[in-house]
Design an enzyme around this catalytic site. Structure first.
Site, PDB file in Angstrom:
ATOM      1  N   HIS A 118     -47.015  15.371 -47.201  1.00 50.49           N
ATOM      2  CA  HIS A 118     -47.013  15.618 -45.956  1.00 50.49           C
ATOM      3  C   HIS A 118     -47.949  16.775 -45.343  1.00 50.49           C
ATOM      4  O   HIS A 118     -48.495  16.559 -44.340  1.00 50.49           O
ATOM      5  CB  HIS A 118     -45.434  16.084 -45.410  1.00 50.49           C
ATOM      6  CG  HIS A 118     -45.192  16.254 -44.071  1.00 50.49           C
ATOM      7  ND1 HIS A 118     -44.657  15.368 -43.231  1.00 50.49           N
ATOM      8  CD2 HIS A 118     -45.436  17.469 -43.193  1.00 50.49           C
ATOM      9  CE1 HIS A 118     -44.578  15.866 -41.948  1.00 50.49           C
ATOM     10  NE2 HIS A 118     -45.027  17.178 -41.806  1.00 50.49           N
ATOM     11  N   GLU A 119     -47.772  17.895 -45.851  1.00 50.81           N
ATOM     12  CA  GLU A 119     -48.818  19.056 -45.612  1.00 50.81           C
ATOM     13  C   GLU A 119     -49.924  18.726 -45.802  1.00 50.81           C
ATOM     14  O   GLU A 119     -50.849  19.071 -45.103  1.00 50.81           O
ATOM     15  CB  GLU A 119     -48.157  20.367 -46.357  1.00 50.81           C
ATOM     16  CG  GLU A 119     -46.910  20.935 -46.065  1.00 50.81           C
ATOM     17  CD  GLU A 119     -46.622  21.053 -44.417  1.00 50.81           C
ATOM     18  OE1 GLU A 119     -47.537  21.125 -43.656  1.00 50.81           O
ATOM     19  OE2 GLU A 119     -45.545  20.826 -44.322  1.00 50.81           O
ATOM     20  N   HIS A 132     -51.368  16.991 -43.027  1.00 53.38           N
ATOM     21  CA  HIS A 132     -51.888  17.689 -41.705  1.00 53.38           C
ATOM     22  C   HIS A 132     -53.258  18.316 -42.188  1.00 53.38           C
ATOM     23  O   HIS A 132     -54.021  18.501 -41.185  1.00 53.38           O
ATOM     24  CB  HIS A 132     -50.837  18.840 -41.908  1.00 53.38           C
ATOM     25  CG  HIS A 132     -49.569  18.451 -40.961  1.00 53.38           C
ATOM     26  ND1 HIS A 132     -49.460  17.714 -40.064  1.00 53.38           N
ATOM     27  CD2 HIS A 132     -48.272  19.071 -41.323  1.00 53.38           C
ATOM     28  CE1 HIS A 132     -48.084  17.540 -39.329  1.00 53.38           C
ATOM     29  NE2 HIS A 132     -47.358  18.298 -40.356  1.00 53.38           N
ATOM     30  N   HIS A 148     -47.516  14.386 -36.529  1.00 49.53           N
ATOM     31  CA  HIS A 148     -46.181  13.893 -36.837  1.00 49.53           C
ATOM     32  C   HIS A 148     -46.190  12.434 -36.376  1.00 49.53           C
ATOM     33  O   HIS A 148     -46.764  11.843 -35.546  1.00 49.53           O
ATOM     34  CB  HIS A 148     -45.047  14.607 -36.671  1.00 49.53           C
ATOM     35  CG  HIS A 148     -44.884  15.862 -37.349  1.00 49.53           C
ATOM     36  ND1 HIS A 148     -44.450  16.873 -36.806  1.00 49.53           N
ATOM     37  CD2 HIS A 148     -45.009  16.187 -38.626  1.00 49.53           C
ATOM     38  CE1 HIS A 148     -44.628  18.021 -37.542  1.00 49.53           C
ATOM     39  NE2 HIS A 148     -44.868  17.479 -38.609  1.00 49.53           N
ATOM     40  N   CYS A 149     -45.535  11.408 -37.347  1.00 49.58           N
ATOM     41  CA  CYS A 149     -45.438   9.988 -37.266  1.00 49.58           C
ATOM     42  C   CYS A 149     -44.156   9.617 -36.749  1.00 49.58           C
ATOM     43  O   CYS A 149     -43.120  10.145 -37.228  1.00 49.58           O
ATOM     44  CB  CYS A 149     -45.831   9.499 -38.419  1.00 49.58           C
ATOM     45  SG  CYS A 149     -45.548   7.458 -38.095  1.00 49.58           S
ATOM     46  N   CYS A 191     -42.146   7.012 -42.754  1.00 48.91           N
ATOM     47  CA  CYS A 191     -43.801   7.621 -43.122  1.00 48.91           C
ATOM     48  C   CYS A 191     -43.505   8.980 -43.422  1.00 48.91           C
ATOM     49  O   CYS A 191     -42.583   9.636 -43.155  1.00 48.91           O
ATOM     50  CB  CYS A 191     -44.438   7.528 -41.698  1.00 48.91           C
ATOM     51  SG  CYS A 191     -46.224   8.408 -42.033  1.00 48.91           S
ATOM     52  N   CYS A 235     -47.564   5.504 -43.631  1.00 48.26           N
ATOM     53  CA  CYS A 235     -47.463   4.325 -43.260  1.00 48.26           C
ATOM     54  C   CYS A 235     -48.649   3.599 -42.944  1.00 48.26           C
ATOM     55  O   CYS A 235     -49.941   4.119 -42.982  1.00 48.26           O
ATOM     56  CB  CYS A 235     -46.687   4.355 -41.909  1.00 48.26           C
ATOM     57  SG  CYS A 235     -47.371   4.880 -40.387  1.00 48.26           S
ATOM     58  N   CYS A 285     -50.760   5.490 -40.078  1.00 44.07           N
ATOM     59  CA  CYS A 285     -51.385   6.830 -40.658  1.00 44.07           C
ATOM     60  C   CYS A 285     -52.476   6.877 -41.646  1.00 44.07           C
ATOM     61  O   CYS A 285     -53.320   7.588 -41.784  1.00 44.07           O
ATOM     62  CB  CYS A 285     -50.291   7.713 -41.274  1.00 44.07           C
ATOM     63  SG  CYS A 285     -48.867   8.288 -39.653  1.00 44.07           S
TER      64      CYS A 285
END
Ligand SMILES: [Zn+2]
Ligand SMILES: [Zn+2]
Length: 171
Positions: free
Chosen positions: A127-128, A131, A137-138, A143, A162, A165
């Site tokens: 996740h990070e 970024h 954010h999704c 996701c 996903c 993304c």
């Protein structure tokens, strides 16, 4: 492009290696673990008994060209307006930091679950990293870029991007 994982403070080598393998299987690029740094005192807040996420993130410095770096901390992290953070990213530095502290079942007085812990840590690191690649954010709760307000959100989402993304990441 390559990804580097750096222990921040005391994180077991075995944990770093397992996270390297898991994160590497999501991003199809070289990934390595490097020495981070061990002195966290400058970021410690004795009143909160937590560590300032942004200070530790800044201490990691700027990633190299064609590199994204993630600090992996065992300690609990915060930013001033929140009780805690799972992690934080700086897109300009190409660097992020993740806390493992609240990803362990033991933190909540439950029986340890190594597999679940590694799965959660992988999601937060991916996740990070997302970024640092410029993703926001999704809305898709499966996701990996979905925002985790709580650990329940982390457990619902998957460790990968996903279909919307994934194409936005240019390695
Ligand atoms: Zn986020
Ligand atoms: Zn998505």
């Amino acid at each position: 492009m390559k990804i580097t994982l750096k222990p921040v403070g005391d994180v077991a080598d075995g944990t770093m290696e397992k996270l390297k393998d898991r994160v590497g299987s999501v991003f199809h690029c070289p990934i390595e673990t490097k020495t981070g740094f061990g002195d966290l005192a400058q970021a410690y807040d004795p009143e909160r008994n937590q560590y300032d996420s942004s200070k530790l993130l800044a201490s990691l410095g700027k990633a190299e060209r064609e590199e994204r770096a993630v600090g992996v901390a065992a300690v609990d992290l915060y930013v001033p307006r929140l009780h805690f953070v799972f992690g934080e990213a700086d897109i300009d530095l190409g660097t992020a930091i993740v806390s493992l502290c609240r990803l362990r079942q033991d933190y909540y007085g439950l029986d340890p679950d190594e597999a679940l812990f590694l799965e959660r840590a992988t999601k937060e690191i991916v996740h990070e990293l997302g970024h640092t690649f410029g993703l926001e954010h999704c809305p898709n709760n499966k996701c990996v870029m979905h925002f985790s307000n709580s650990l329940a959100d982390t457990d619902v989402k998957e460790a990968h991007f996903c279909d919307k993304c994934r194409p936005k990441i240019i390695l």
